[in-house]
Write a protein that holds these residues in place. Sequence first.
Motif, PDB file in Angstrom:
ATOM      1  N   SER A   1      11.292 -47.788  -5.607  1.00  0.00           N
ATOM      2  CA  SER A   1      11.039 -48.009  -4.179  1.00  0.00           C
ATOM      3  C   SER A   1       9.570 -48.267  -3.875  1.00  0.00           C
ATOM      4  O   SER A   1       9.246 -48.707  -2.760  1.00  0.00           O
ATOM      5  CB  SER A   1      11.521 -46.795  -3.375  1.00  0.00           C
ATOM      6  N   GLU A   2       8.670 -47.996  -4.831  1.00  0.00           N
ATOM      7  CA  GLU A   2       7.235 -48.151  -4.577  1.00  0.00           C
ATOM      8  C   GLU A   2       6.643 -49.322  -5.353  1.00  0.00           C
ATOM      9  O   GLU A   2       5.423 -49.518  -5.344  1.00  0.00           O
ATOM     10  CB  GLU A   2       6.517 -46.849  -4.921  1.00  0.00           C
ATOM     11  N   GLY A   3       7.489 -50.102  -5.986  1.00  0.00           N
ATOM     12  CA  GLY A   3       7.001 -51.238  -6.754  1.00  0.00           C
ATOM     13  C   GLY A   3       6.187 -52.218  -5.933  1.00  0.00           C
ATOM     14  O   GLY A   3       5.258 -52.851  -6.434  1.00  0.00           O
ATOM     15  N   LYS A   4       6.493 -52.313  -4.637  1.00  0.00           N
ATOM     16  CA  LYS A   4       5.800 -53.279  -3.776  1.00  0.00           C
ATOM     17  C   LYS A   4       4.328 -52.945  -3.576  1.00  0.00           C
ATOM     18  O   LYS A   4       3.533 -53.807  -3.179  1.00  0.00           O
ATOM     19  CB  LYS A   4       6.504 -53.363  -2.422  1.00  0.00           C
TER      20      LYS A   4
ATOM     21  N   ARG B   1      13.630 -44.952 -14.519  1.00  0.00           N
ATOM     22  CA  ARG B   1      14.037 -46.231 -13.935  1.00  0.00           C
ATOM     23  C   ARG B   1      12.850 -46.733 -13.123  1.00  0.00           C
ATOM     24  O   ARG B   1      12.658 -46.374 -11.959  1.00  0.00           O
ATOM     25  CB  ARG B   1      15.281 -46.055 -13.061  1.00  0.00           C
ATOM     26  N   PHE B   2      12.029 -47.533 -13.745  1.00  0.00           N
ATOM     27  CA  PHE B   2      10.755 -47.938 -13.172  1.00  0.00           C
ATOM     28  C   PHE B   2      10.800 -49.371 -12.663  1.00  0.00           C
ATOM     29  O   PHE B   2      11.474 -50.239 -13.249  1.00  0.00           O
ATOM     30  CB  PHE B   2       9.645 -47.857 -14.229  1.00  0.00           C
ATOM     31  N   ALA B   3      10.034 -49.619 -11.593  1.00  0.00           N
ATOM     32  CA  ALA B   3       9.600 -50.977 -11.285  1.00  0.00           C
ATOM     33  C   ALA B   3       8.414 -51.252 -12.200  1.00  0.00           C
ATOM     34  O   ALA B   3       7.467 -50.467 -12.249  1.00  0.00           O
ATOM     35  CB  ALA B   3       9.193 -51.085  -9.826  1.00  0.00           C
ATOM     36  N   THR B   4       8.464 -52.328 -12.939  1.00  0.00           N
ATOM     37  CA  THR B   4       7.419 -52.609 -13.916  1.00  0.00           C
ATOM     38  C   THR B   4       6.870 -54.005 -13.706  1.00  0.00           C
ATOM     39  O   THR B   4       7.500 -54.874 -13.103  1.00  0.00           O
ATOM     40  CB  THR B   4       7.952 -52.497 -15.359  1.00  0.00           C
TER      41      THR B   4
ATOM     42  N   ILE C   1      13.146 -35.238 -11.346  1.00  0.00           N
ATOM     43  CA  ILE C   1      13.741 -36.305 -10.541  1.00  0.00           C
ATOM     44  C   ILE C   1      12.624 -36.986  -9.756  1.00  0.00           C
ATOM     45  O   ILE C   1      11.790 -36.311  -9.139  1.00  0.00           O
ATOM     46  CB  ILE C   1      14.804 -35.735  -9.570  1.00  0.00           C
ATOM     47  N   ASP C   2      12.600 -38.311  -9.760  1.00  0.00           N
ATOM     48  CA  ASP C   2      11.536 -39.005  -9.033  1.00  0.00           C
ATOM     49  C   ASP C   2      11.884 -39.153  -7.555  1.00  0.00           C
ATOM     50  O   ASP C   2      12.914 -38.644  -7.078  1.00  0.00           O
ATOM     51  CB  ASP C   2      11.225 -40.356  -9.687  1.00  0.00           C
ATOM     52  N   LYS C   3      11.042 -39.844  -6.820  1.00  0.00           N
ATOM     53  CA  LYS C   3      11.220 -39.971  -5.372  1.00  0.00           C
ATOM     54  C   LYS C   3      12.521 -40.674  -4.996  1.00  0.00           C
ATOM     55  O   LYS C   3      13.036 -40.501  -3.890  1.00  0.00           O
ATOM     56  CB  LYS C   3      10.044 -40.736  -4.763  1.00  0.00           C
ATOM     57  N   ASP C   4      13.048 -41.472  -5.905  1.00  0.00           N
ATOM     58  CA  ASP C   4      14.279 -42.203  -5.632  1.00  0.00           C
ATOM     59  C   ASP C   4      15.522 -41.426  -6.054  1.00  0.00           C
ATOM     60  O   ASP C   4      16.634 -41.958  -5.991  1.00  0.00           O
ATOM     61  CB  ASP C   4      14.253 -43.549  -6.352  1.00  0.00           C
TER      62      ASP C   4
END
Length: 549
Positions: A241-244, A220-223, A136-139
């Motif tokens: 949540s870290e895409g920024k 489920r990535f920010a890409t 499980i990732d951070k989100d």
Amino acid sequence: MRKIIVSSPAAQFLFAALLICGSVTFLFAQRKERLIEAWKPTHFDVSIVFDRGLTKLTSATTKIDIVTRRSDVNVIDLDFGSMPVSSVLVNNAPAKFTQHDEKLDVQLASPAQKDQRLGLTITYSGTPKDGLILSIDKDGSPTAIGDNWADRVHNWIPCLDHPSAKASVRFTVTAPSDFTAVANGVMESVKPSPATAVKTWVFYETRPVSPYNMVVAVGRFATGELEGTSPVPVSYYVPMSEGKFAEKAFSPAIPAIITFSNLVAPYPYKKLALIVGATKFGGMENANTIVFSPNYFNNFTTAPGRSKKFDIPKSTEDVDAHEIAHQWFGDSVTESTWADLWLSEGFATYFAGLFLEKNEGPDVFREYMRGNAKSYLEYEKKRRAPIHDIQTEKLFDLLNPNNYEKGGWVLHMLRGMLGDEAFFAGIRSYYDKHKDSTATSEDLRAALEKASGRDLKSFFDRWIYKAGHPVYQTSWNDAGNGSITVTLKQTQPDEAFLQPVTVEIVTEKGKQRVTMEPKSKETTITVKSAPPRAVMIDPDELVLKEVVN
């Protein structure tokens, strides 16, 4: 890769324990490696289907093209973990097989002869116990990420699990349609199946890569794709949540590709994907599909010690450059055996330093090399072993400052001895000859000798195949007639290091430098000089050493 992050007292205790284990291993055990003997793989075609929650492989099929290396081969002995195998085909015909002790022995219907080509198809399913990390990732979102070093890929891909068993690979990944998948190589296609709410991605890496570098990542990535002029597309896949932070954190990536392309050769692959997710390491250099630690963005905006050029933590700049350097050294040119791991980790360590030298300046580079020297010297107090380590049994114990920091310093010393022109010509020749293949320390020596016209046998013998470093002590005496004698002693317990050493003599009238060429542990020369105020050893910091009074 960047070594395991030691961030807590418990982790520091564990790391110290590993060092102690390493010492015992070196003294009492002999490592045995599985090398390519009876057969070798040439291509993998891996098809995996995930369940809705990314908790297991509902089905998996790996097709392996192999070629036999000798005659009368009766069994193809694959490395494979504990997931149950339902069938095995050889050249599309059912074959008998036995699964035991993380092995999968496939019985051939008749003995294969030398250079015979075979196609194996293995079908299996289940939850791998390692290698493919289902977490499980951070989100709080499920992820599935390959993390194979050193020999853990066989837990989810049947293979010959050794870095020398390089092959091309195609991944076909099916997962729920609200996830994104990435893998080694170029994406050939992505096909949605609305009726079943899944997508299927196909990635193909045509160049041969080591088994531990074969990975997929699903989540489920920010890409996005990094902005800037790059010879290949550079994309990122990070927790939503870290895409920024991603664009800035990975800002050294394109400059690193350009720097190393100019120093060595064009980037060896057709893309670079940068992923933040499950890995045991600070970063893992999977071919063109790097995975960075889940902690990669921790304290990203507030961490002290920041890059002046990129305004990111220096540790982030370092790990970016280190893992990208691996694309040339470790991925394209791979160590033939684990004993030569420094050809991967030492190179990545030094080339990360070269990135700093080119992009941050010589002072930052010197600070980096001093830090590396300090790390090695502290390690050497606990364990004395050669860089070329054939005895350490636990592969994770090879992730030590011998292979990283000392290995990097060996390259720095060679550069200082040979000069930039010959050194980099030798590195380029070494890379060009062994790209997409494997290499040994002797291959590197041969390339540097040819480029420089120098005999480096004694240097490699002392620095690669034996332990330790020089501990220097200087003294001087008035020799009369406006001269002094300068004595250079080596006080380390083992034999002398014989590479030339620059000594700087500082007097009231200025400075002069002389080169001392040791033939033993004590060397004396006579120099025209007034009585010195100071005698400095290696003022340009080109030798890994200690200096004592």
